[in-house]
Design a protein around this motif. Structure first.
Motif, PDB file in Angstrom:
ATOM      1  N   ILE A 209     -64.694  -3.194  -7.616  1.00 55.37           N
ATOM      2  CA  ILE A 209     -64.946  -3.591  -6.526  1.00 55.37           C
ATOM      3  C   ILE A 209     -65.413  -5.171  -6.907  1.00 55.37           C
ATOM      4  CG2 ILE A 209     -66.687  -2.973  -5.135  1.00 55.37           C
ATOM      5  CD1 ILE A 209     -66.055  -0.062  -6.152  1.00 55.37           C
ATOM      6  N   PHE A 210     -65.504  -5.868  -5.449  1.00 55.76           N
ATOM      7  CA  PHE A 210     -65.900  -6.826  -4.744  1.00 55.76           C
ATOM      8  C   PHE A 210     -66.173  -7.418  -3.647  1.00 55.76           C
ATOM      9  CE2 PHE A 210     -61.845  -7.411  -5.163  1.00 55.76           C
ATOM     10  CZ  PHE A 210     -61.261  -8.514  -4.616  1.00 55.76           C
ATOM     11  N   SER A 211     -67.173  -8.035  -2.994  1.00 57.57           N
ATOM     12  CA  SER A 211     -67.094  -8.282  -1.624  1.00 57.57           C
ATOM     13  C   SER A 211     -66.602  -9.262  -1.328  1.00 57.57           C
ATOM     14  CB  SER A 211     -68.362  -8.035  -1.318  1.00 57.57           C
ATOM     15  OG  SER A 211     -68.988  -7.040  -1.037  1.00 57.57           O
ATOM     16  N   PRO A 212     -65.536 -10.184  -1.079  1.00 57.72           N
ATOM     17  CA  PRO A 212     -65.091 -11.693  -0.576  1.00 57.72           C
ATOM     18  C   PRO A 212     -65.547 -12.389   0.546  1.00 57.72           C
ATOM     19  CG  PRO A 212     -63.150 -10.797  -0.259  1.00 57.72           C
ATOM     20  CD  PRO A 212     -64.675  -9.541  -0.794  1.00 57.72           C
TER      21      PRO A 212
ATOM     22  N   LYS B 165     -57.512  -5.560  10.093  1.00 53.72           N
ATOM     23  CA  LYS B 165     -58.032  -5.543   9.127  1.00 53.72           C
ATOM     24  C   LYS B 165     -58.937  -6.996   9.117  1.00 53.72           C
ATOM     25  CE  LYS B 165     -54.132  -6.290   5.390  1.00 53.72           C
ATOM     26  NZ  LYS B 165     -53.428  -6.390   4.342  1.00 53.72           N
ATOM     27  N   TYR B 166     -59.875  -6.963   8.346  1.00 59.29           N
ATOM     28  CA  TYR B 166     -60.517  -7.637   7.847  1.00 59.29           C
ATOM     29  C   TYR B 166     -61.102  -8.337   9.286  1.00 59.29           C
ATOM     30  CZ  TYR B 166     -57.671  -8.359   3.805  1.00 59.29           C
ATOM     31  OH  TYR B 166     -56.800  -8.214   2.469  1.00 59.29           O
ATOM     32  N   GLN B 167     -62.147  -7.437   9.720  1.00 56.54           N
ATOM     33  CA  GLN B 167     -61.854  -7.181  11.326  1.00 56.54           C
ATOM     34  C   GLN B 167     -63.767  -7.766  11.057  1.00 56.54           C
ATOM     35  OE1 GLN B 167     -60.256  -7.375  14.722  1.00 56.54           O
ATOM     36  NE2 GLN B 167     -58.672  -7.633  13.175  1.00 56.54           N
ATOM     37  N   ASN B 168     -64.773  -7.166   9.813  1.00 54.87           N
ATOM     38  CA  ASN B 168     -66.153  -7.960   9.488  1.00 54.87           C
ATOM     39  C   ASN B 168     -65.946  -9.125   9.102  1.00 54.87           C
ATOM     40  OD1 ASN B 168     -66.724  -5.380  10.356  1.00 54.87           O
ATOM     41  ND2 ASN B 168     -66.599  -4.488   8.471  1.00 54.87           N
ATOM     42  N   VAL B 169     -67.109  -9.846   9.343  1.00 58.06           N
ATOM     43  CA  VAL B 169     -67.302 -11.328   9.093  1.00 58.06           C
ATOM     44  C   VAL B 169     -67.123 -11.198   7.452  1.00 58.06           C
ATOM     45  CG1 VAL B 169     -69.136 -12.967   8.951  1.00 58.06           C
ATOM     46  CG2 VAL B 169     -69.172 -11.589  10.502  1.00 58.06           C
ATOM     47  N   TYR B 170     -68.023 -10.664   6.648  1.00 54.45           N
ATOM     48  CA  TYR B 170     -67.598 -10.678   5.438  1.00 54.45           C
ATOM     49  C   TYR B 170     -66.535  -9.318   4.986  1.00 54.45           C
ATOM     50  CZ  TYR B 170     -70.062 -14.844   5.332  1.00 54.45           C
ATOM     51  OH  TYR B 170     -70.920 -15.737   5.517  1.00 54.45           O
ATOM     52  N   GLN B 171     -66.172  -8.696   3.686  1.00 54.45           N
ATOM     53  CA  GLN B 171     -65.276  -7.482   3.196  1.00 54.45           C
ATOM     54  C   GLN B 171     -66.396  -6.693   2.118  1.00 54.45           C
ATOM     55  OE1 GLN B 171     -63.667  -7.484   6.149  1.00 54.45           O
ATOM     56  NE2 GLN B 171     -63.684  -9.742   6.745  1.00 54.45           N
ATOM     57  N   ALA B 172     -65.664  -5.616   1.597  1.00 53.82           N
ATOM     58  CA  ALA B 172     -65.592  -5.334   1.075  1.00 53.82           C
ATOM     59  C   ALA B 172     -64.410  -3.899   0.116  1.00 53.82           C
ATOM     60  CB  ALA B 172     -67.561  -4.409   1.073  1.00 53.82           C
ATOM     61  N   GLY B 173     -63.994  -4.973  -0.632  1.00 58.10           N
ATOM     62  CA  GLY B 173     -63.478  -3.430  -1.381  1.00 58.10           C
ATOM     63  C   GLY B 173     -62.804  -3.822  -1.795  1.00 58.10           C
ATOM     64  N   TYR B 174     -61.749  -3.071  -3.206  1.00 58.24           N
ATOM     65  CA  TYR B 174     -61.402  -2.935  -4.106  1.00 58.24           C
ATOM     66  C   TYR B 174     -59.955  -3.424  -4.569  1.00 58.24           C
ATOM     67  CZ  TYR B 174     -59.435   1.431  -3.221  1.00 58.24           C
ATOM     68  OH  TYR B 174     -58.414   2.312  -2.449  1.00 58.24           O
ATOM     69  N   VAL B 175     -59.448  -3.539  -6.202  1.00 58.17           N
ATOM     70  CA  VAL B 175     -57.895  -3.438  -7.004  1.00 58.17           C
ATOM     71  C   VAL B 175     -58.773  -2.346  -7.869  1.00 58.17           C
ATOM     72  CG1 VAL B 175     -57.683  -5.993  -6.174  1.00 58.17           C
ATOM     73  CG2 VAL B 175     -58.676  -5.456  -8.035  1.00 58.17           C
ATOM     74  N   ILE B 176     -57.133  -1.666  -7.939  1.00 60.39           N
ATOM     75  CA  ILE B 176     -57.063  -0.556  -9.275  1.00 60.39           C
ATOM     76  C   ILE B 176     -55.768  -1.407 -10.508  1.00 60.39           C
ATOM     77  CG2 ILE B 176     -55.939   0.835 -10.440  1.00 60.39           C
ATOM     78  CD1 ILE B 176     -57.156   2.167  -7.107  1.00 60.39           C
ATOM     79  N   GLY B 177     -56.810  -1.505 -11.420  1.00 61.25           N
ATOM     80  CA  GLY B 177     -55.214  -1.956 -12.527  1.00 61.25           C
ATOM     81  C   GLY B 177     -56.029  -1.525 -13.895  1.00 61.25           C
ATOM     82  N   LYS B 178     -56.177  -2.553 -15.406  1.00 62.18           N
ATOM     83  CA  LYS B 178     -56.285  -2.238 -16.206  1.00 62.18           C
ATOM     84  C   LYS B 178     -56.780  -3.705 -16.630  1.00 62.18           C
ATOM     85  CE  LYS B 178     -56.378   1.017 -20.014  1.00 62.18           C
ATOM     86  NZ  LYS B 178     -57.107   1.898 -19.278  1.00 62.18           N
TER      87      LYS B 178
ATOM     88  N   GLU C 147     -59.738  -2.125   1.565  1.00 65.02           N
ATOM     89  CA  GLU C 147     -60.738  -2.425   2.196  1.00 65.02           C
ATOM     90  C   GLU C 147     -61.363  -0.718   1.959  1.00 65.02           C
ATOM     91  OE1 GLU C 147     -61.870  -4.792   5.473  1.00 65.02           O
ATOM     92  OE2 GLU C 147     -59.577  -4.064   5.753  1.00 65.02           O
ATOM     93  N   LEU C 148     -62.477  -0.818   1.106  1.00 62.93           N
ATOM     94  CA  LEU C 148     -63.200   0.550   1.044  1.00 62.93           C
ATOM     95  C   LEU C 148     -63.774   1.360   2.224  1.00 62.93           C
ATOM     96  CD1 LEU C 148     -66.159  -0.211  -1.941  1.00 62.93           C
ATOM     97  CD2 LEU C 148     -64.206   1.687  -1.964  1.00 62.93           C
ATOM     98  N   ASP C 149     -63.979   0.279   3.042  1.00 66.16           N
ATOM     99  CA  ASP C 149     -64.366   1.616   4.502  1.00 66.16           C
ATOM    100  C   ASP C 149     -64.153   0.436   5.717  1.00 66.16           C
ATOM    101  OD1 ASP C 149     -67.235   3.570   4.890  1.00 66.16           O
ATOM    102  OD2 ASP C 149     -67.284   1.985   6.735  1.00 66.16           O
ATOM    103  N   ARG C 150     -63.697   1.853   6.695  1.00 66.92           N
ATOM    104  CA  ARG C 150     -63.380   0.584   8.016  1.00 66.92           C
ATOM    105  C   ARG C 150     -63.662   0.556   9.046  1.00 66.92           C
ATOM    106  NH1 ARG C 150     -57.794  -0.796   5.370  1.00 66.92           N
ATOM    107  NH2 ARG C 150     -57.026   1.119   3.860  1.00 66.92           N
ATOM    108  N   GLY C 151     -65.458   0.909   8.775  1.00 67.55           N
ATOM    109  CA  GLY C 151     -66.016   1.119   9.366  1.00 67.55           C
ATOM    110  C   GLY C 151     -66.393  -0.607   9.885  1.00 67.55           C
TER     111      GLY C 151
ATOM    112  N   ALA D 273     -72.050  -5.180  -0.052  1.00 67.66           N
ATOM    113  CA  ALA D 273     -71.858  -4.998  -1.523  1.00 67.66           C
ATOM    114  C   ALA D 273     -72.012  -4.070  -2.026  1.00 67.66           C
ATOM    115  CB  ALA D 273     -73.475  -5.615  -1.232  1.00 67.66           C
ATOM    116  N   PRO D 274     -71.371  -2.942  -1.695  1.00 67.40           N
ATOM    117  CA  PRO D 274     -71.396  -1.266  -2.821  1.00 67.40           C
ATOM    118  C   PRO D 274     -71.808  -1.667  -4.171  1.00 67.40           C
ATOM    119  CG  PRO D 274     -69.227  -1.974  -2.218  1.00 67.40           C
ATOM    120  CD  PRO D 274     -70.468  -3.167  -1.682  1.00 67.40           C
ATOM    121  N   GLN D 275     -73.084  -0.483  -4.834  1.00 67.07           N
ATOM    122  CA  GLN D 275     -72.643  -0.715  -6.284  1.00 67.07           C
ATOM    123  C   GLN D 275     -72.865   0.866  -6.563  1.00 67.07           C
ATOM    124  OE1 GLN D 275     -75.967  -1.445  -9.067  1.00 67.07           O
ATOM    125  NE2 GLN D 275     -75.389  -3.641  -9.046  1.00 67.07           N
TER     126      GLN D 275
END
Length: 484
Positions: free
Chosen positions: A233-236, A245-258, A273-277, A282-284
């Motif tokens: 998870i990170f906030s680009p 997509k990416y409608q807010n000033v900044y975003q918060a989301g994730y990538v899945i991998g290994k 994106e984690l949340d569409r609102g 800055a999720p933790q």
């Protein structure tokens, strides 16, 4: 009196001075975490330690703007009832004089090791940043050990938000970063002892992988294992809007991998994106004694018309989301409200089976300012279905477009604004309304929308409408007040 003692005294005076003003705000919430005064932002140091959840947060007690942040502190045994604790960290030392910025916590030898960014600026505004350590024996008071990492070569001073975890026989840390060529990145470190750290390079971003050239800064990274996969998870910052997509000033989301802890590599998929609102950043996360991965986020976004909030007039600003349990289904992170939140319900609630035929209806028993609303067995023959909340927020599903929309009345200029995402079918809705916030969980948490909104304080009405035949079962609970 030491500098630390002086800062704590001034913060306590600010709380005392403005307490009556803060609690008189009609938009003060009932069951969401808020600052006692001033500005709250990123969740920090989220951990369950010796049976108690600790959530620290970025706090500016002296104004509703940003500045030299403290770590405020709440604790809870049940994720529902929270106790306001004394300040955990105050920006009193040379390596943090312009703020104890975001970070994380880990248990080591029955103590809490808290890692955070010390922010330093000179008179010209030039920045320095240090990744610092503070240790606690009781979960309440912290002994500062000072910097453990300085900015490595290849990065700018925008280098912050350390998240630490243990894996195998080593410790790892990810740090949000900006490369010298102004690209967002996640830096990786490893350690044998939590005090001496080796820079292992860029884990993701920069010039690497599927998120190379992905904005100019990554904040608040968090790498963890979930359902036998690894989630970052990170906030680009610095993404251009792409359709919905990416409608807010900044975003918060994730990538899945290994993640490979031996080669320090991370093979991952695309950013989601984690949340569409409107308000989520800055999720933790932490993992608790039950093995659940639980997330909090700041219910706002930096640089997004903060001073236009009506609460500024009452000397406070911003809240946390509700705690959410994370799982992975079909290679997607699913978010559900923590099951403990059912303790907020007062009584057995009410149930209503509704049928609409191209009309708008008001159900007298389905209303309120602080409620949980559950819609199940939703059948939309065609056209659209909507819920209007307090005349200031509207949730709409279009069956033809397979599109869900959250609209709210802007607190800046009063116009209606929207956030959207594609959704094949609307099966269920779980909506938490709390005075001036709304959190929507769609189809068992497959999509979420989080937003602040500011309706007429006298309006507690909720209406349901449709363009054609529609039916659903509505369950509603009034929810307890646990904050003031």
């Amino acid at each position: 009196m030491t500098r630390d003692e002086q800062l704590r005294k001034e913060a306590a005076e600010a709380v005392s001075e403005h307490k009556n003003t803060v609690v008189s705000d009609p938009y003060r919430l009932h069951y969401h975490m808020m600052p006692p005064v001033g500005l709250l932002n990123d969740p920090n140091g989220f951990i369950q330690w010796k049976g108690t959840y600790h959530l620290f947060y970025q706090w500016m007690p002296f104004k509703t703007g940003h500045g030299a942040k403290f770590w405020g502190h709440y604790s809870s045994t049940d994720l529902v009832h929270w106790k306001e604790e004394e300040i955990a960290l105050a920006p009193s030392e040379w390596f943090e004089k312009n703020g104890c910025y975001s970070g994380s916590a880990i248990e080591h030898k029955e103590r809490i090791y808290a890692f955070y960014t010390g922010n330093v600026k000179d008179e010209e505004g030039n920045r320095e940043s240090y990744q610092c350590l503070a240790v606690s024996d009781d979960g309440l008071t912290f002994e500062k050990k000072g910097p453990v990492i300085e900015v490595p070569k290849g990065y700018t001073a925008h280098f912050r938000d350390p998240k630490v975890w243990e894996q195998g026989d080593r410790y790892y840390m990810v740090v949000g970063a900006q490369t010298e060529d102004l690209k967002g990145a996640v830096a990786l470190f490893s350690s044998d002892n939590l005090t001496e750290w080796t820079h292992e390079g860029i884990l993701a971003g920069g010039d690497k992988g599927r998120i190379k050239d992905f904005g100019y800064m990554f904040e608040c990274p968090d790498l963890f294992s979930l359902d036998e996969q690894d989630v970052l998870i990170f906030s680009p910052q610095g993404l251009e809007a792409e359709g919905m997509k990416y409608q807010n000033v900044y975003q918060a989301g994730y990538v899945i991998g290994k993640f490979d802890p031996e080669t320090f590599s991370f093979d991952h998929g695309e950013f989601e994106e984690l949340d569409r609102g409107f308000d989520f950043y800055a999720p933790q996360t932490t993992v608790d004694a039950k093995g659940r991965r639980i997330l909090f986020a700041w219910m706002s976004v930096p640089d997004q018309d903060e001073q236009a909030h009506p609460t500024v007039d009452y000397k406070w600003l911003h809240i946390m989301t509700l705690p959410r349990e994370l799982t992975i289904v079909d290679h997607k992170v699913i978010q559900k409200p923590a099951r403990e939140l059912e303790e907020l319900r007062e009584g057995s609630g009410v149930i209503h089976q509704a049928q609409l035929n191209g009309e708008t209806i008001f159900l007298p028993e389905i209303n309120g300012k602080t409620i949980e609303l559950m819609l199940e067995e939703i059948v939309i023959e065609k056209g659209w279905f909507e819920i209007n909340i307090h005349g200031a927020a509207r949730l709409v599903y279009s069956s033809e477009q397979q599109l869900v929309t959250l609209e709210r009345k802007s607190y800046v200029d009063g116009t209606m604004e929207r956030r959207q995402c594609q959704l094949n079918d609307l099966e269920s809705l779980q909506v938490f309304v709390d005075i001036s916030s709304i959190e929507v969980f769609i189809n068992e948490g497959r999509e979420t929308f989080s937003a602040r909104f500011f309706p007429d304080p006298k309006n507690s009405e909720i209406t349901f409408g449709s363009s054609h035949k529609c039916s659903f079962v509505a369950k509603k609970w009034d929810l307890k007040k646990v904050f003031s």
